[in-house]
Design a protein around this motif. Sequence first.
Motif, PDB file in Angstrom:
ATOM      1  N   ASN A  16     -72.963 -10.339 -30.970  1.00  0.00           N
ATOM      2  CA  ASN A  16     -71.906 -11.510 -30.327  1.00  0.00           C
ATOM      3  C   ASN A  16     -72.887 -11.964 -28.960  1.00  0.00           C
ATOM      4  N   ILE A  17     -72.816 -13.095 -29.276  1.00  0.00           N
ATOM      5  CA  ILE A  17     -73.226 -14.256 -28.288  1.00  0.00           C
ATOM      6  C   ILE A  17     -72.194 -13.571 -26.790  1.00  0.00           C
ATOM      7  N   THR A  18     -71.437 -13.673 -26.608  1.00  0.00           N
ATOM      8  CA  THR A  18     -71.093 -13.422 -25.244  1.00  0.00           C
ATOM      9  C   THR A  18     -71.088 -12.293 -24.926  1.00  0.00           C
ATOM     10  N   ALA A  29     -73.232 -23.328 -29.134  1.00  0.00           N
ATOM     11  CA  ALA A  29     -73.859 -24.366 -29.887  1.00  0.00           C
ATOM     12  C   ALA A  29     -72.840 -24.612 -29.359  1.00  0.00           C
ATOM     13  N   ALA A  30     -72.676 -26.440 -28.155  1.00  0.00           N
ATOM     14  CA  ALA A  30     -71.895 -26.788 -27.864  1.00  0.00           C
ATOM     15  C   ALA A  30     -71.184 -28.429 -28.674  1.00  0.00           C
ATOM     16  N   ASN A  31     -69.997 -28.879 -28.785  1.00  0.00           N
ATOM     17  CA  ASN A  31     -69.790 -30.344 -28.554  1.00  0.00           C
ATOM     18  C   ASN A  31     -70.333 -30.627 -27.874  1.00  0.00           C
ATOM     19  N   PRO A  36     -64.298 -26.350 -24.715  1.00  0.00           N
ATOM     20  CA  PRO A  36     -64.479 -25.537 -25.355  1.00  0.00           C
ATOM     21  C   PRO A  36     -63.882 -26.166 -26.882  1.00  0.00           C
ATOM     22  N   GLY A  37     -64.440 -25.934 -27.921  1.00  0.00           N
ATOM     23  CA  GLY A  37     -64.104 -26.000 -29.527  1.00  0.00           C
ATOM     24  C   GLY A  37     -63.781 -24.652 -30.007  1.00  0.00           C
ATOM     25  N   GLY A  38     -64.598 -24.529 -31.111  1.00  0.00           N
ATOM     26  CA  GLY A  38     -64.083 -23.737 -32.191  1.00  0.00           C
ATOM     27  C   GLY A  38     -65.332 -22.593 -32.312  1.00  0.00           C
ATOM     28  N   GLY A  39     -65.980 -21.368 -33.190  1.00  0.00           N
ATOM     29  CA  GLY A  39     -66.858 -21.470 -33.291  1.00  0.00           C
ATOM     30  C   GLY A  39     -67.669 -20.684 -31.928  1.00  0.00           C
ATOM     31  N   VAL A  40     -68.957 -20.868 -31.446  1.00  0.00           N
ATOM     32  CA  VAL A  40     -69.369 -20.372 -30.304  1.00  0.00           C
ATOM     33  C   VAL A  40     -69.362 -20.579 -29.500  1.00  0.00           C
ATOM     34  N   ALA A  41     -69.013 -22.073 -29.165  1.00  0.00           N
ATOM     35  CA  ALA A  41     -68.686 -22.568 -28.223  1.00  0.00           C
ATOM     36  C   ALA A  41     -67.036 -22.071 -27.991  1.00  0.00           C
ATOM     37  N   GLY A  42     -65.976 -21.941 -28.718  1.00  0.00           N
ATOM     38  CA  GLY A  42     -64.472 -21.348 -28.118  1.00  0.00           C
ATOM     39  C   GLY A  42     -64.395 -20.049 -27.968  1.00  0.00           C
ATOM     40  N   ALA A  43     -65.607 -18.980 -28.076  1.00  0.00           N
ATOM     41  CA  ALA A  43     -65.900 -17.523 -27.863  1.00  0.00           C
ATOM     42  C   ALA A  43     -66.547 -18.183 -27.065  1.00  0.00           C
ATOM     43  N   ILE A  44     -67.989 -18.638 -26.358  1.00  0.00           N
ATOM     44  CA  ILE A  44     -68.173 -18.609 -25.128  1.00  0.00           C
ATOM     45  C   ILE A  44     -67.178 -19.006 -23.799  1.00  0.00           C
ATOM     46  N   PHE A 119     -79.655 -17.252 -28.060  1.00  0.00           N
ATOM     47  CA  PHE A 119     -79.334 -18.255 -28.919  1.00  0.00           C
ATOM     48  C   PHE A 119     -78.744 -17.676 -29.826  1.00  0.00           C
ATOM     49  N   PRO A 120     -77.367 -18.578 -30.296  1.00  0.00           N
ATOM     50  CA  PRO A 120     -77.128 -18.031 -31.429  1.00  0.00           C
ATOM     51  C   PRO A 120     -77.588 -19.067 -32.584  1.00  0.00           C
ATOM     52  N   THR A 121     -77.195 -19.115 -33.392  1.00  0.00           N
ATOM     53  CA  THR A 121     -77.993 -19.966 -34.831  1.00  0.00           C
ATOM     54  C   THR A 121     -77.243 -21.316 -34.540  1.00  0.00           C
ATOM     55  N   ILE A 122     -77.256 -22.383 -33.897  1.00  0.00           N
ATOM     56  CA  ILE A 122     -77.093 -23.600 -33.976  1.00  0.00           C
ATOM     57  C   ILE A 122     -76.715 -24.656 -34.720  1.00  0.00           C
ATOM     58  N   SER A 123     -75.454 -25.194 -35.235  1.00  0.00           N
ATOM     59  CA  SER A 123     -75.696 -26.000 -36.169  1.00  0.00           C
ATOM     60  C   SER A 123     -75.067 -25.367 -37.373  1.00  0.00           C
ATOM     61  N   THR A 124     -75.397 -24.140 -37.661  1.00  0.00           N
ATOM     62  CA  THR A 124     -74.964 -23.966 -39.111  1.00  0.00           C
ATOM     63  C   THR A 124     -73.766 -23.234 -39.287  1.00  0.00           C
ATOM     64  N   GLY A 125     -72.465 -23.402 -38.258  1.00  0.00           N
ATOM     65  CA  GLY A 125     -71.409 -23.354 -38.457  1.00  0.00           C
ATOM     66  C   GLY A 125     -70.938 -24.844 -38.702  1.00  0.00           C
ATOM     67  N   ILE A 126     -69.474 -24.968 -38.102  1.00  0.00           N
ATOM     68  CA  ILE A 126     -69.300 -26.332 -38.649  1.00  0.00           C
ATOM     69  C   ILE A 126     -70.339 -27.708 -38.292  1.00  0.00           C
ATOM     70  N   PHE A 127     -70.933 -27.786 -38.248  1.00  0.00           N
ATOM     71  CA  PHE A 127     -72.073 -28.743 -38.637  1.00  0.00           C
ATOM     72  C   PHE A 127     -72.772 -29.110 -39.450  1.00  0.00           C
ATOM     73  N   GLY A 128     -72.991 -27.554 -40.535  1.00  0.00           N
ATOM     74  CA  GLY A 128     -73.482 -27.295 -42.121  1.00  0.00           C
ATOM     75  C   GLY A 128     -74.719 -27.155 -41.905  1.00  0.00           C
ATOM     76  N   PHE A 157     -82.607 -14.261 -31.198  1.00  0.00           N
ATOM     77  CA  PHE A 157     -81.427 -14.692 -31.145  1.00  0.00           C
ATOM     78  C   PHE A 157     -80.704 -13.813 -31.660  1.00  0.00           C
ATOM     79  N   VAL A 158     -79.486 -13.768 -31.376  1.00  0.00           N
ATOM     80  CA  VAL A 158     -78.138 -13.297 -31.856  1.00  0.00           C
ATOM     81  C   VAL A 158     -77.393 -13.660 -33.395  1.00  0.00           C
ATOM     82  N   LEU A 159     -77.506 -12.693 -34.345  1.00  0.00           N
ATOM     83  CA  LEU A 159     -76.671 -13.638 -35.638  1.00  0.00           C
ATOM     84  C   LEU A 159     -75.451 -12.787 -36.080  1.00  0.00           C
ATOM     85  N   PHE A 160     -74.279 -13.066 -36.235  1.00  0.00           N
ATOM     86  CA  PHE A 160     -73.390 -13.024 -36.318  1.00  0.00           C
ATOM     87  C   PHE A 160     -72.936 -12.445 -37.489  1.00  0.00           C
ATOM     88  N   SER A 161     -74.165 -12.389 -38.486  1.00  0.00           N
ATOM     89  CA  SER A 161     -73.432 -11.616 -40.173  1.00  0.00           C
ATOM     90  C   SER A 161     -74.926 -11.639 -40.072  1.00  0.00           C
TER      91      SER A 161
HETATM   92  N1  AR6 Z   1     -71.988 -14.626 -31.577  1.00  0.00           N
HETATM   93  C1  AR6 Z   1     -72.517 -14.731 -32.133  1.00  0.00           C
HETATM   94  N2  AR6 Z   1     -72.230 -15.587 -33.496  1.00  0.00           N
HETATM   95  C2  AR6 Z   1     -71.045 -16.865 -33.544  1.00  0.00           C
HETATM   96  C3  AR6 Z   1     -70.117 -16.697 -32.557  1.00  0.00           C
HETATM   97  C4  AR6 Z   1     -70.771 -16.039 -31.709  1.00  0.00           C
HETATM   98  N3  AR6 Z   1     -69.527 -15.110 -30.964  1.00  0.00           N
HETATM   99  N4  AR6 Z   1     -69.182 -16.628 -32.591  1.00  0.00           N
HETATM  100  C5  AR6 Z   1     -69.578 -17.872 -34.634  1.00  0.00           C
HETATM  101  N5  AR6 Z   1     -71.146 -17.619 -34.147  1.00  0.00           N
HETATM  102  P1  AR6 Z   1     -70.667 -22.697 -34.722  1.00  0.00           P
HETATM  103  P2  AR6 Z   1     -72.898 -25.147 -34.967  1.00  0.00           P
HETATM  104  C6  AR6 Z   1     -71.967 -18.277 -35.502  1.00  0.00           C
HETATM  105  O1  AR6 Z   1     -69.491 -23.668 -35.940  1.00  0.00           O
HETATM  106  O2  AR6 Z   1     -72.455 -25.220 -36.232  1.00  0.00           O
HETATM  107  C7  AR6 Z   1     -67.871 -25.943 -31.881  1.00  0.00           C
HETATM  108  O3  AR6 Z   1     -66.808 -26.220 -32.909  1.00  0.00           O
HETATM  109  C8  AR6 Z   1     -71.084 -19.193 -36.559  1.00  0.00           C
HETATM  110  O4  AR6 Z   1     -71.048 -18.023 -37.561  1.00  0.00           O
HETATM  111  O5  AR6 Z   1     -69.810 -22.677 -33.502  1.00  0.00           O
HETATM  112  O6  AR6 Z   1     -73.194 -25.963 -33.829  1.00  0.00           O
HETATM  113  C9  AR6 Z   1     -68.382 -27.284 -31.321  1.00  0.00           C
HETATM  114  O7  AR6 Z   1     -67.038 -27.311 -30.352  1.00  0.00           O
HETATM  115  C10 AR6 Z   1     -72.376 -19.694 -37.121  1.00  0.00           C
HETATM  116  O8  AR6 Z   1     -73.022 -18.578 -37.798  1.00  0.00           O
HETATM  117  O9  AR6 Z   1     -71.431 -24.465 -34.256  1.00  0.00           O
HETATM  118  C11 AR6 Z   1     -69.093 -27.911 -31.940  1.00  0.00           C
HETATM  119  O10 AR6 Z   1     -67.976 -29.057 -32.117  1.00  0.00           O
HETATM  120  C12 AR6 Z   1     -72.886 -20.235 -35.123  1.00  0.00           C
HETATM  121  O11 AR6 Z   1     -72.957 -18.860 -34.669  1.00  0.00           O
HETATM  122  C13 AR6 Z   1     -69.387 -27.271 -33.389  1.00  0.00           C
HETATM  123  O12 AR6 Z   1     -68.667 -26.284 -33.149  1.00  0.00           O
HETATM  124  C14 AR6 Z   1     -72.856 -21.493 -35.301  1.00  0.00           C
HETATM  125  O13 AR6 Z   1     -71.248 -21.704 -35.722  1.00  0.00           O
HETATM  126  C15 AR6 Z   1     -70.948 -26.998 -32.826  1.00  0.00           C
HETATM  127  O14 AR6 Z   1     -71.241 -26.333 -34.536  1.00  0.00           O
END
Ligand code: AR6
Length: 176
Positions: A16-18, A29-31, A36-44, A119-128, A157-161
């Motif tokens: 976990n990146i936190t 992985a900011a907006n 604050p958003g979802g995913g990494v940004a929400g957790a951070i 680093f988390p894996t940037i762009s690979t979550g909500i950004f597809g 690199f800190v990977l969730f899965s």
């Molecule tokens: N630690 C490590 N990895 C994580 C964690 C964590 N605590 N939480 C999620 N991941 P994302 P993006 C993984 O969507 O695609 C936000 O809303 C997650 O499973 O956070 O760059 C921002 O506000 C995925 O594999 O980042 C932006 O609007 C990876 O981290 C938008 O999402 C990245 O997922 C950015 O989207």
Amino acid sequence: MKRTAGAVTVECVRGNITTQEDVDAVVNAANARLEPGGGVAGAIHRAAGPGLAEEAVPLGPINPGEAVITGGHGLPNRFVIHALGPVYGQDRPEAEFLSRLYRNALALAEENGASSVAFPTISTGIFGYPVEEAAEVALRTVREEAEGLSAVRLVRFVLFSERDLDAHERALSEAF
Ligand code: AR6
């Protein structure tokens, strides 16, 4: 899994990146608005507390590929580097934006004397962004930058899965 290039160690871990207590800087992985958003940004932001958004938001908005740095607030790290990844299929060419992001994030770590960055894996979550492609770009860029680094000695690199960890380990062994 670990590899070295000169004096720089690059490693991939599951986690976990936190909760990366032993690194100076964590990357968010900011907006664009640095809110604050979802995913990494929400957790951070949840882990750091409201002071992080108070410091970060006035530094925005930022464009894809850009990064800014703030203090770590309630996180166990001195710095948070907020980086905006490309939205896959929209911010093209995606690999160029993503590569620029890693270069900019590492440059900010250098300028601020951080010796370790996670680093988390940037762009690979909500950004597809497909994780295999993103991992290749990330590890190739770190490899290209490694010999120019003088403060940074550890890039993690800190990977969730497990799947994300596999993709990054494959990319690490190809790039190093
Ligand atoms: N630690 C490590 N990895 C994580 C964690 C964590 N605590 N939480 C999620 N991941 P994302 P993006 C993984 O969507 O695609 C936000 O809303 C997650 O499973 O956070 O760059 C921002 O506000 C995925 O594999 O980042 C932006 O609007 C990876 O981290 C938008 O999402 C990245 O997922 C950015 O989207």
